[in-house]
Design a protein around this motif. Structure first.
Motif, short mmCIF file in Angstrom:
data_model
loop_
_atom_site.label_atom_id
_atom_site.label_comp_id
_atom_site.label_asym_id
_atom_site.label_seq_id
_atom_site.Cartn_x
_atom_site.Cartn_y
_atom_site.Cartn_z
N GLY A 14 0.87 -1.18 0.00
CA GLY A 14 0.00 0.00 0.00
C GLY A 14 0.90 1.22 0.00
O GLY A 14 1.59 1.48 0.98
N VAL A 38 0.17 -0.28 -4.78
CA VAL A 38 -1.18 0.21 -5.06
C VAL A 38 -1.40 1.49 -4.26
O VAL A 38 -1.03 1.58 -3.09
CB VAL A 38 -2.28 -0.85 -4.73
CG1 VAL A 38 -2.31 -1.20 -3.25
CG2 VAL A 38 -3.64 -0.36 -5.20
N TYR A 39 -1.95 2.48 -4.95
CA TYR A 39 -2.36 3.71 -4.28
C TYR A 39 -3.88 3.72 -4.26
O TYR A 39 -4.53 3.62 -5.30
CB TYR A 39 -1.84 4.95 -5.02
CG TYR A 39 -2.37 6.23 -4.40
CD1 TYR A 39 -1.82 6.72 -3.23
CD2 TYR A 39 -3.47 6.90 -4.95
CE1 TYR A 39 -2.34 7.86 -2.62
CE2 TYR A 39 -3.99 8.04 -4.35
CZ TYR A 39 -3.41 8.52 -3.18
OH TYR A 39 -3.93 9.64 -2.58
N MET A 40 -4.47 3.85 -3.08
CA MET A 40 -5.93 3.87 -2.97
C MET A 40 -6.42 5.31 -2.95
O MET A 40 -5.98 6.09 -2.10
CB MET A 40 -6.39 3.20 -1.67
CG MET A 40 -6.02 1.75 -1.56
SD MET A 40 -6.58 1.10 0.03
CE MET A 40 -5.60 2.04 1.18
N LYS A 105 -8.08 -0.64 4.34
CA LYS A 105 -6.66 -1.01 4.20
C LYS A 105 -6.44 -2.51 4.34
O LYS A 105 -5.68 -3.09 3.59
CB LYS A 105 -5.81 -0.25 5.22
CG LYS A 105 -5.61 1.20 4.83
CD LYS A 105 -4.63 1.90 5.74
CE LYS A 105 -4.54 3.37 5.35
NZ LYS A 105 -4.14 4.22 6.46
N LYS A 108 -10.43 -4.15 1.74
CA LYS A 108 -10.41 -4.02 0.27
C LYS A 108 -9.01 -4.25 -0.30
O LYS A 108 -8.85 -4.79 -1.39
CB LYS A 108 -10.90 -2.63 -0.15
CG LYS A 108 -12.36 -2.41 0.12
CD LYS A 108 -13.20 -3.19 -0.86
CE LYS A 108 -14.63 -3.30 -0.39
NZ LYS A 108 -15.41 -4.25 -1.18
N MET A 109 -7.99 -3.81 0.45
CA MET A 109 -6.64 -3.95 -0.10
C MET A 109 -6.20 -5.43 -0.12
O MET A 109 -5.50 -5.86 -1.03
CB MET A 109 -5.65 -3.10 0.68
CG MET A 109 -4.62 -2.54 -0.24
SD MET A 109 -3.63 -1.11 0.24
CE MET A 109 -3.34 -1.14 1.94
N TYR A 112 -7.75 -6.93 -3.08
CA TYR A 112 -6.98 -6.59 -4.28
C TYR A 112 -5.71 -7.45 -4.36
O TYR A 112 -5.32 -7.90 -5.44
CB TYR A 112 -6.64 -5.10 -4.28
CG TYR A 112 -5.91 -4.66 -5.53
CD1 TYR A 112 -6.53 -4.69 -6.78
CD2 TYR A 112 -4.58 -4.23 -5.47
CE1 TYR A 112 -5.84 -4.31 -7.94
CE2 TYR A 112 -3.89 -3.85 -6.61
CZ TYR A 112 -4.53 -3.89 -7.84
OH TYR A 112 -3.85 -3.52 -8.97
N LEU A 121 0.43 -8.73 1.91
CA LEU A 121 0.11 -7.30 1.83
C LEU A 121 1.02 -6.58 2.82
O LEU A 121 1.12 -6.99 3.97
CB LEU A 121 -1.35 -7.06 2.22
CG LEU A 121 -1.76 -5.59 2.42
CD1 LEU A 121 -1.66 -4.81 1.12
CD2 LEU A 121 -3.17 -5.49 2.98
N THR A 123 2.34 -2.71 4.48
CA THR A 123 2.10 -1.28 4.64
C THR A 123 3.24 -0.70 5.49
O THR A 123 4.04 -1.45 6.07
CB THR A 123 0.77 -0.97 5.37
OG1 THR A 123 0.87 -1.46 6.70
CG2 THR A 123 -0.43 -1.57 4.66
#
Ligand SMILES: Nc1ncnc2c1ncn2[C@@H]1O[C@H](COP(=O)(O)OP(=O)(O)OP(=O)(O)O)[C@@H](O)[C@H]1O
Length: 349
Positions: A14, A38-40, A105, A108-109, A112, A121, A123
């Protein structure tokens, strides 16, 4: 054909365009992961996302990785923004970051991450984990575990937090040494709530009238002064309202949205020894246990006893009194550096 073990593990990072997630992506790449960013896009702020995503693309180009923008603004509005405004309307003090972490974060992330076939994932949060529990960051001044109390425990093994062992100044110093990332080291710190540019009041003003003078009451119900409108106050606040002839400081004890009144008391009457919470989320199956609790992000822990009830509710008995406990905030449980979970405060007495 390669076996699973020989294949590079893929990690979705993220990336916000800030120094923390930038260094996170670099560290993971250096550690041998296949990295994708990924940029949300989470809300509407003119120019904000373009600038952030431009920074993300700059980092991606330097690292030689792919980075995409994911428009989650509708999901964010429903799951975080609208409940934030609604909470203030109901006289509560919301915690939008904890909601965002669960739903966006680390909700949904991670969906994805599944879509693109990522194993992990990552962060730039300052936390660690041991596969079962989220652990506090080594840099206690930066620790963000409080905001992660509500995440789904099932996903913990898939998370990577490379900065959990780092101090913020070392992260900045690391970026400063790399020419392409130098400007990230001196970037100003982002505000605590990403969609609040100035104050939460300015956010509320776009949706509801917040300036509406009302009465200040004492705990017996006598009118002793006046205030600017109940949404200007949180429990424990001591400024911004008027009390006739007061010789000692008064603090907000209760907010009454229906009548636009606030109840104030001297400090000692704000003591809370018992809290009820709802929406309890725990990282293990305990129903009754002793631990420490934090009732706000920036506050010290207090020993407590927790008894989980039906319907995701729990009773938290504190071994020492705490002051200024606001409904809508999170009560978060710890055992040493382990985050056990928590819940949303409904009542405090
Ligand atoms: N809009 C976004 N898109 C993708 N990931 C994000 C976004 N906002 C935050 N994150 C991720 O969540 C982490 C923690 O977010 P927080 O808002 O606390 O950022 P921060 O401490 O200011 O970090 P950074 O320096 O990376 O902006 C970030 O490091 C990043 O990995």
């Amino acid at each position: 054909m390669k076996t699973v073990n020989e294949m590079k593990k893929k990690v979705l990072v993220g990336m916000s365009g800030g120094v923390d997630s930038t260094v996170t992506a670099k560290l993971l790449l250096d550690a041998g992961y296949e990295v994708e960013g990924v940029y949300m896009k989470l809300h509407e702020k003119p120019g904000y996302h373009e600038e952030n995503f431009r920074r993300v693309l700059h980092v991606a180009a330097y690292l030689g990785i792919e980075a995409k923008m994911l428009d989650l603004s509708k999901d964010f509005e429903e799951a975080v923004y609208k409940p934030f405004v609604e909470s203030y309307r109901q006289g509560l003090t919301p915690n939008p970051c904890a909601k965002c972490n669960r739903q966006i974060k680390f909700g949904k992330m991670i969906e994805y991450a599944d879509e693109i076939g990522a194993d992990y994932l990552a962060t730039g949060h300052y936390v660690r984990h041991d596969g079962t529990y989220i652990l506090e960051a080594l840099d206690e001044t930066k620790d963000q575990s409080y905001f992660l109390f509500d995440i789904d425990k099932k996903i913990i093994p898939r998370l990577l937090f490379p900065l959990g062992e780092w101090r913020k100044e070392d992260v900045k110093a690391y970026a400063a040494k790399i020419e392409a990332l130098e400007s990230f080291a001196t970037q100003k710190e982002s505000s605590e709530i990403c969609f609040v540019e100035t104050t939460y009041i300015d956010v509320l003003k776009k949706h509801i009238p917040v300036d509406m003078p009302g009465e200040v009451l004492d705990t017996e119900g006598n009118v002793i002064g006046h205030h600017k409108g109940f949404m200007h106050y949180t429990i424990g606040k001591r400024r911004g309202f008027f009390v006739k002839g007061a010789h000692e400081p008064h603090y907000v004890k209760e907010i009454l949205p229906e009548t636009n009144q606030i109840v104030v008391t001297p400090h000692s009457a704000l003591e809370v020894r018992q809290i009820e919470i709802e929406g309890v989320n725990l990282m293990d199956g305990r129903r009754e246990f002793a631990c420490d609790v934090k009732v706000r992000y920036r506050t010290k822990r207090v020993p407590c006893h927790v008894e989980v009830k039906e319907d995701g509710k729990a009773l938290v008995k504190l071994s020492e009194p705490v002051f200024g406990v606001a409904s809508g905030q999170a009560a978060v449980f710890y055992e040493d550096d382990r985050l056990l979970g928590g819940g949303w405060i409904t009542t405090a007495e």
